[in-house]
Enzyme design. Structure first.
Site, short mmCIF file in Angstrom:
data_model
loop_
_atom_site.label_atom_id
_atom_site.label_comp_id
_atom_site.label_asym_id
_atom_site.label_seq_id
_atom_site.Cartn_x
_atom_site.Cartn_y
_atom_site.Cartn_z
N SER A 106 -20.21 19.51 -42.16
CA SER A 106 -19.29 18.80 -43.07
C SER A 106 -19.96 18.18 -44.29
CB SER A 106 -18.53 17.72 -42.31
OG SER A 106 -17.56 18.33 -41.53
N TYR B 277 -15.64 9.78 -40.84
CA TYR B 277 -14.42 9.76 -40.04
C TYR B 277 -14.14 8.35 -39.52
CZ TYR B 277 -16.10 14.51 -40.30
OH TYR B 277 -16.61 15.68 -40.75
N TYR C 212 -13.78 27.77 -45.71
CA TYR C 212 -14.12 26.56 -44.96
C TYR C 212 -15.19 26.83 -43.90
CZ TYR C 212 -13.87 22.51 -41.99
OH TYR C 212 -14.23 21.40 -41.25
N VAL D 257 -21.57 17.65 -38.05
CA VAL D 257 -21.79 17.76 -36.61
C VAL D 257 -23.02 18.58 -36.24
CG1 VAL D 257 -19.39 17.28 -35.94
CG2 VAL D 257 -20.13 19.65 -36.34
N LYS E 126 -18.73 19.36 -47.56
CA LYS E 126 -17.46 18.90 -48.15
C LYS E 126 -17.69 18.13 -49.46
CE LYS E 126 -15.21 18.87 -43.64
NZ LYS E 126 -14.90 18.12 -42.41
#
Ligand code: GLU
Length: 313
Positions: free
Chosen positions: A69, A248, A196, A266, A72
């Site tokens: 991630s 998050y 993605y 992750v 992103k």
């Protein structure tokens, strides 16, 4: 904030790594993406890239890992440059307080993801980055951007991880279809997901990541040439989103402990920016319950304590 001029940066980086040693191998290695579960949990690396072009590393800082991630942040930079503020019609700017792959808010909020750094938000950003091109063009643009920013010839995708992501991407597929049902994804869902999954499967080292993110610490410019990479206002806003949404439902804790804009993945990587100073990347695969590297966060905590780099100092 320019304290680093008088510091022995190498000693500070070494000390941050040895502080994290106690936590080496602790936490859980991601297993919901099978290709990631095979990574050695004992890896630990750190890289600090400063705006003057110097880089300081320790441990496994030159080993490639799955950035997941952290990607992103870079797709958001490119999509913002491409689409402009209209992107905020499709994705919000608020922390979610939820896990990265939560679907619950999406129903109440009619398919508009809370922010671009959670999975559904990043999937919407991929759709915007594709625009009226094809998926491969968006991926190529991202890889080229990362290569240029990190000073490498090539940045590559780990195709095995990408395949594993897609094969086991039941939740991400659900999220994307859910958003598409509300008309918030324009391109075919599988095409958007192919971007993605590939962006998450990019392999980079701590050194490459820290160097690649320097533009976010230099108001959107190339720190050494001063060339504009993204608008200064956008760099500031991406940093703000990283601070509030980068981890998050663990974002508040990260801001509390480390006080820097950051983004976790992750794969065990964490990228942080130190506005006006530089960028830091750490990697250690064992994660806490919210998906943030345990030993990586410990190394960052020590680094910030030694340098006074928290933005709240
Ligand atoms: N590829 C991962 C997923 O979509 C990214 C999650 C993360 O790194 O936080 O589930």
């Amino acid at each position: 904030m320019d304290m680093h001029a008088s510091m022995d940066m190498q000693a500070i980086v070494d000390e941050a790594l040895s502080h994290a040693e106690t936590y080496r191998g602790h936490g859980e290695v991601t297993d919901y993406i099978p290709a990631l579960s095979k990574v050695d949990p004992n890896k630990l690396g750190i890289a600090v890239a400063l705006r003057d072009g110097s880089t300081y590393v320790a441990g496994d800082a030159d080993e490639l890992f799955s950035i997941q991630s952290i990607s992103k942040v870079f797709t958001l930079s490119l999509a913002l440059q491409r689409v402009g503020p209209a992107i905020w019609n499709f994705v919000g700017k608020e922390p979610s307080g939820s896990p990265f792959n939560s679907i619950v808010q999406l129903e109440a909020e009619e398919g508009k993801p809370r922010n671009p750094l959670i999975n559904p938000g990043a999937i919407v950003v991929c759709d915007q980055l594709i625009g009226d091109r094809n998926a491969d063009a968006a991926v190529d643009e991202l890889l080229q951007f990362l290569a240029e920013r990190s000073g490498e010839d090539h940045i590559r995708i780990d195709e095995q991880v990408a395949l594993s992501e897609s094969q086991y991407g039941f939740l991400n597929r659900s999220l994307a279809n859910f958003v598409a049902a509300f008309g918030n994804i324009k391109n075919p869902v599988e095409e958007v997901l192919s971007v993605y999954f590939r962006q998450c499967s990019i392999s980079m080292s701590c050194r490459q990541l820290a160097r690649a993110a320097l533009y976010l610490a230099c108001d959107g410019t190339d720190c050494s040439t001063g060339d504009a990479i993204i608008l200064p206002t956008r760099a500031r806003r991406i940093n703000a989103l990283m601070l509030t949404c980068g981890h998050y439902d663990n974002s508040g804790d990260f801001a509390f402990r480390i006080g820097l804009p950051g983004k976790s993945g992750v794969g065990g990587g964490i990228l942080t920016t130190v506005p006006g100073v530089g960028a830091v990347a750490v990697w250690s695969p064992g994660l806490n319950a919210a998906g943030t590297s345990l030993a990586g966060a410990m190394a960052l905590e020590k680094l910030v304590e030694s340098t006074g780099w928290s933005i709240f100092v």
